[in-house]
Enzyme design. Structure first.
Site, PDB file in Angstrom:
ATOM      1  N   LEU A 183      29.907  35.336  37.268  1.00  9.56           N
ATOM      2  CA  LEU A 183      31.211  35.802  37.729  1.00  9.56           C
ATOM      3  C   LEU A 183      32.225  35.523  36.629  1.00  9.56           C
ATOM      4  CD1 LEU A 183      31.530  34.592  41.447  1.00  9.56           C
ATOM      5  CD2 LEU A 183      31.529  36.959  40.657  1.00  9.56           C
ATOM      6  N   ASP A 184      33.186  36.429  36.440  1.00  7.35           N
ATOM      7  CA  ASP A 184      34.271  36.182  35.492  1.00  7.35           C
ATOM      8  C   ASP A 184      34.996  34.895  35.870  1.00  7.35           C
ATOM      9  OD1 ASP A 184      33.763  38.498  34.079  1.00  7.35           O
ATOM     10  OD2 ASP A 184      35.244  39.700  35.166  1.00  7.35           O
ATOM     11  N   PRO A 185      35.576  34.201  34.900  1.00  3.57           N
ATOM     12  CA  PRO A 185      36.271  32.939  35.216  1.00  3.57           C
ATOM     13  C   PRO A 185      37.313  33.055  36.323  1.00  3.57           C
ATOM     14  CG  PRO A 185      35.992  33.137  32.855  1.00  3.57           C
ATOM     15  CD  PRO A 185      35.518  34.441  33.445  1.00  3.57           C
ATOM     16  N   ARG A 208      35.354  45.284  36.762  1.00  2.00           N
ATOM     17  CA  ARG A 208      36.499  45.636  35.914  1.00  2.00           C
ATOM     18  C   ARG A 208      36.361  47.050  35.354  1.00  2.00           C
ATOM     19  NH1 ARG A 208      36.551  41.952  31.318  1.00  2.00           N
ATOM     20  NH2 ARG A 208      34.454  41.292  31.899  1.00  2.00           N
TER      21      ARG A 208
END
Length: 301
Positions: free
Chosen positions: A46-48, A181
């Site tokens: 997962l993205d930060p 995204r």
């Protein structure tokens, strides 16, 4: 002879409700420390700034990580319309703006092109490798490069809320390798208004759901205590998508040594991937052939 990593010989899955502001690797390292485990790994980065389900495998469960990574996953995310950023999320620099705002009907119509088997170009700020270098590193150095489109299966993509003219909340179910995204970016382009992800939450991943996840603060609070072990899911949950076979006593002994072993099967066919258990414990994963399981991974439990 290599040095053996210190720690407990513990195996299983922990579902963490990841907070924003921390990397997936940092969460996995925290889990390993909290359980004093020898080994840990997560299934699906997962993205930060993203939140939600991060499934972390401990010990022998790390051998089942590929099955969770390959499983379908669901995301709920809000797209900020009217702005494109260089990172395709709210952390980046705004690089383009538009006054155009699509109607709900236009959004619903545009979503159709992002369902099914599609091709998706990952964001430039991603971990994709370009000639051996991470794309995000090249992007930070303002290098000029292109990323090839990659296949992605999107099972569902629906609009669930319209907060205001600038924001639309979507839910997506997709396969391995999807970049939310990129969906936001490409939807904005398709609508002629630009777009980026404002916030993102993974609501489930394979058999694991966000509501089953332990809060990160609670993980820290219960670290190194017996109570934390009660949050652990058994290793075999990671094999949820595969059929279970029962190994005979002799078959289990052979499987544990990496050899084909006899199993009792009913609902599998020649060449199917499956896992075998004996006395209630998983023994191996492999391919079923003529009454035997030919192991590809063996569990030392």
């Amino acid at each position: 002879m290599g040095r053996r990593r210190k720690g407990r010989d513990i195996s299983g899955w922990l579902v963490v409700d990841k907070p924003a502001g921390i990397t997936s690797n940092a969460v996995a390292n925290k889990v390993r420390w909290a359980f004093d485990a020898r080994k840990a790994g997560h299934a699906g980065t997962l993205d930060p700034e993203a939140t939600g389900v991060l499934a972390v495998a401990l010990g022998e469960a790390t051998k089942t990580v590929p099955y969770i990574t390959e499983a379908l996953k669901a995301y709920r995310f809000t797209v900020r319309l009217g702005q494109a950023t260089n990172t395709d999320d709210a952390e980046g620099e705004v690089i383009a703006e538009s006054d155009a705002r699509p109607s709900d009907a236009q959004i619903a119509e545009a979503l159709a092109q992002f369902r099914g088997d599609i091709l998706q170009v990952p964001p430039k700020f991603s971990a994709v490798k370009i000639d051996g270098e991470r794309a995000y590193k090249l992007a930070r150095e303002e290098e000029d490069f292109e990323i090839a489109a990659r296949p992605l299966y999107v099972e569902e993509l629906e609009m669930i809320a319209r907060e205001d003219a600038d924001h639309v909340t979507l839910e997506m179910v997709c396969g391995k390798g999807g970049y939310v995204r990129a969906i936001a970016r490409d939807l904005g382009e398709a609508l002629g208004c630009h777009g980026h992800v404002r916030d993102l939450r993974r609501i489930w991943s394979g058999p694991f759901e966000a509501e089953d996840g332990i809060d990160f603060a609670l993980l820290d609070e219960l670290a190194r205590t017996p109570e934390l072990d009660s949050y652990l899911h058994p290793l075999e949950v990671g094999l949820d998508e595969l059929p279970e076979l029962r190994a005979t006593a002799e078959g289990a002994a052979r499987l544990k040594n990496g050899n084909p072993g006899m199993v009792i099967a009913s609902d599998v066919e020649y060449g199917d991937e499956a896992w075998a258990s004996f006395d209630g414990k998983p023994v191996a994963v492999g391919v079923y052939k003529s009454g035997e399981l030919h192991p590809s991974r063996v569990f030392n439990l």
